[in-house]
Design a protein around this motif. Structure first.
Motif, PDB file in Angstrom:
ATOM      1  N   ASP A  42       0.825  -1.198   0.000  1.00 36.06           N
ATOM      2  CA  ASP A  42       0.000   0.000   0.000  1.00 36.06           C
ATOM      3  C   ASP A  42       0.862   1.253   0.000  1.00 36.06           C
ATOM      4  O   ASP A  42       2.098   1.174  -0.021  1.00 36.06           O
ATOM      5  N   GLU A  43       0.236   2.414   0.017  1.00 37.52           N
ATOM      6  CA  GLU A  43       0.960   3.684  -0.055  1.00 37.52           C
ATOM      7  C   GLU A  43       1.833   3.931   1.176  1.00 37.52           C
ATOM      8  O   GLU A  43       2.811   4.652   1.109  1.00 37.52           O
ATOM      9  N   SER A  74      -5.054 -13.653 -11.309  1.00 41.33           N
ATOM     10  CA  SER A  74      -3.967 -13.029 -10.538  1.00 41.33           C
ATOM     11  C   SER A  74      -3.465 -11.757 -11.212  1.00 41.33           C
ATOM     12  O   SER A  74      -3.256 -10.733 -10.547  1.00 41.33           O
ATOM     13  N   HIS A  75      -3.265 -11.813 -12.518  1.00 34.16           N
ATOM     14  CA  HIS A  75      -2.784 -10.644 -13.249  1.00 34.16           C
ATOM     15  C   HIS A  75      -3.796  -9.500 -13.210  1.00 34.16           C
ATOM     16  O   HIS A  75      -3.410  -8.335 -13.058  1.00 34.16           O
ATOM     17  N   ALA A  76      -5.074  -9.830 -13.343  1.00 30.55           N
ATOM     18  CA  ALA A  76      -6.099  -8.784 -13.312  1.00 30.55           C
ATOM     19  C   ALA A  76      -6.183  -8.131 -11.936  1.00 30.55           C
ATOM     20  O   ALA A  76      -6.324  -6.912 -11.826  1.00 30.55           O
ATOM     21  N   MET A  80      -4.432  -3.852 -10.064  1.00 31.38           N
ATOM     22  CA  MET A  80      -5.065  -2.844  -9.211  1.00 31.38           C
ATOM     23  C   MET A  80      -4.121  -2.468  -8.074  1.00 31.38           C
ATOM     24  O   MET A  80      -3.286  -3.264  -7.672  1.00 31.38           O
ATOM     25  N   THR A  81      -4.262  -1.258  -7.565  1.00 30.59           N
ATOM     26  CA  THR A  81      -3.511  -0.872  -6.370  1.00 30.59           C
ATOM     27  C   THR A  81      -4.249  -1.412  -5.146  1.00 30.59           C
ATOM     28  O   THR A  81      -5.436  -1.767  -5.222  1.00 30.59           O
ATOM     29  N   PHE A  85      -8.277  -1.934  -4.592  1.00 32.60           N
ATOM     30  CA  PHE A  85      -8.805  -3.262  -4.287  1.00 32.60           C
ATOM     31  C   PHE A  85      -9.583  -3.269  -2.976  1.00 32.60           C
ATOM     32  O   PHE A  85     -10.660  -3.856  -2.893  1.00 32.60           O
ATOM     33  N   SER A  86      -9.046  -2.647  -1.944  1.00 34.02           N
ATOM     34  CA  SER A  86      -9.660  -2.731  -0.619  1.00 34.02           C
ATOM     35  C   SER A  86     -10.822  -1.766  -0.428  1.00 34.02           C
ATOM     36  O   SER A  86     -11.542  -1.865   0.557  1.00 34.02           O
TER      37      SER A  86
END
Length: 122
Positions: A42-43, A74-76, A80-81, A85-86
């Motif tokens: 994460d950031e 998995s690639h898809a 996403m960041t 995602f969360s």
């Protein structure tokens, strides 16, 4: 011991008509997808791991899915960041992406739903 047998028989009575008819929802076929593991940072620099075990529901027998679908999912997901995602409901995100990719596979266009057996987010 007799009480346990009696209670077991009473609890099994509602399931008898469903078992006699071949199942409660008809002829559904469940095809297990390969386990998907995705790693995120994460950031703030914190590591996150997502593990998904899922199955695809079809209404017809004989449907097979290519084993590489796990890699595609998995690639898809890894595109996403973590923040993307969360945000919202990660389970709905995984189900939507998996169903879309499964339906793009030859012979699997009639997939009805993706069911998550396990979604671990660490």
């Amino acid at each position: 011991m007799k009480r346990r047998l009696f209670l077991g028989a009473v609890l099994a009575l509602p399931a008898l008509p469903a078992l006699a008819s071949g199942g409660a929802k008809g002829n559904e076929v469940f095809v297990k997808l390969p386990t998907v593991n995705v790693e995120y940072w994460d950031e703030a620099g914190i590591f996150h791991m997502v593990v998904v075990d899922a199955s695809v529901v079809f209404h017809e027998q004989g449907t097979k899915i290519d084993k590489t679908i796990g890699i595609l999912i998995s690639h898809a997901l890894s595109a996403m960041t973590w923040e993307e995602f969360s945000r919202g409901n990660p389970a709905a995100t995984v189900k939507a992406i998996a169903l879309d990719l499964v339906r793009k596979q030859p012979g699997a266009e009639k997939a009805v739903e993706v069911l998550l057996g396990r979604l671990i987010i660490r």
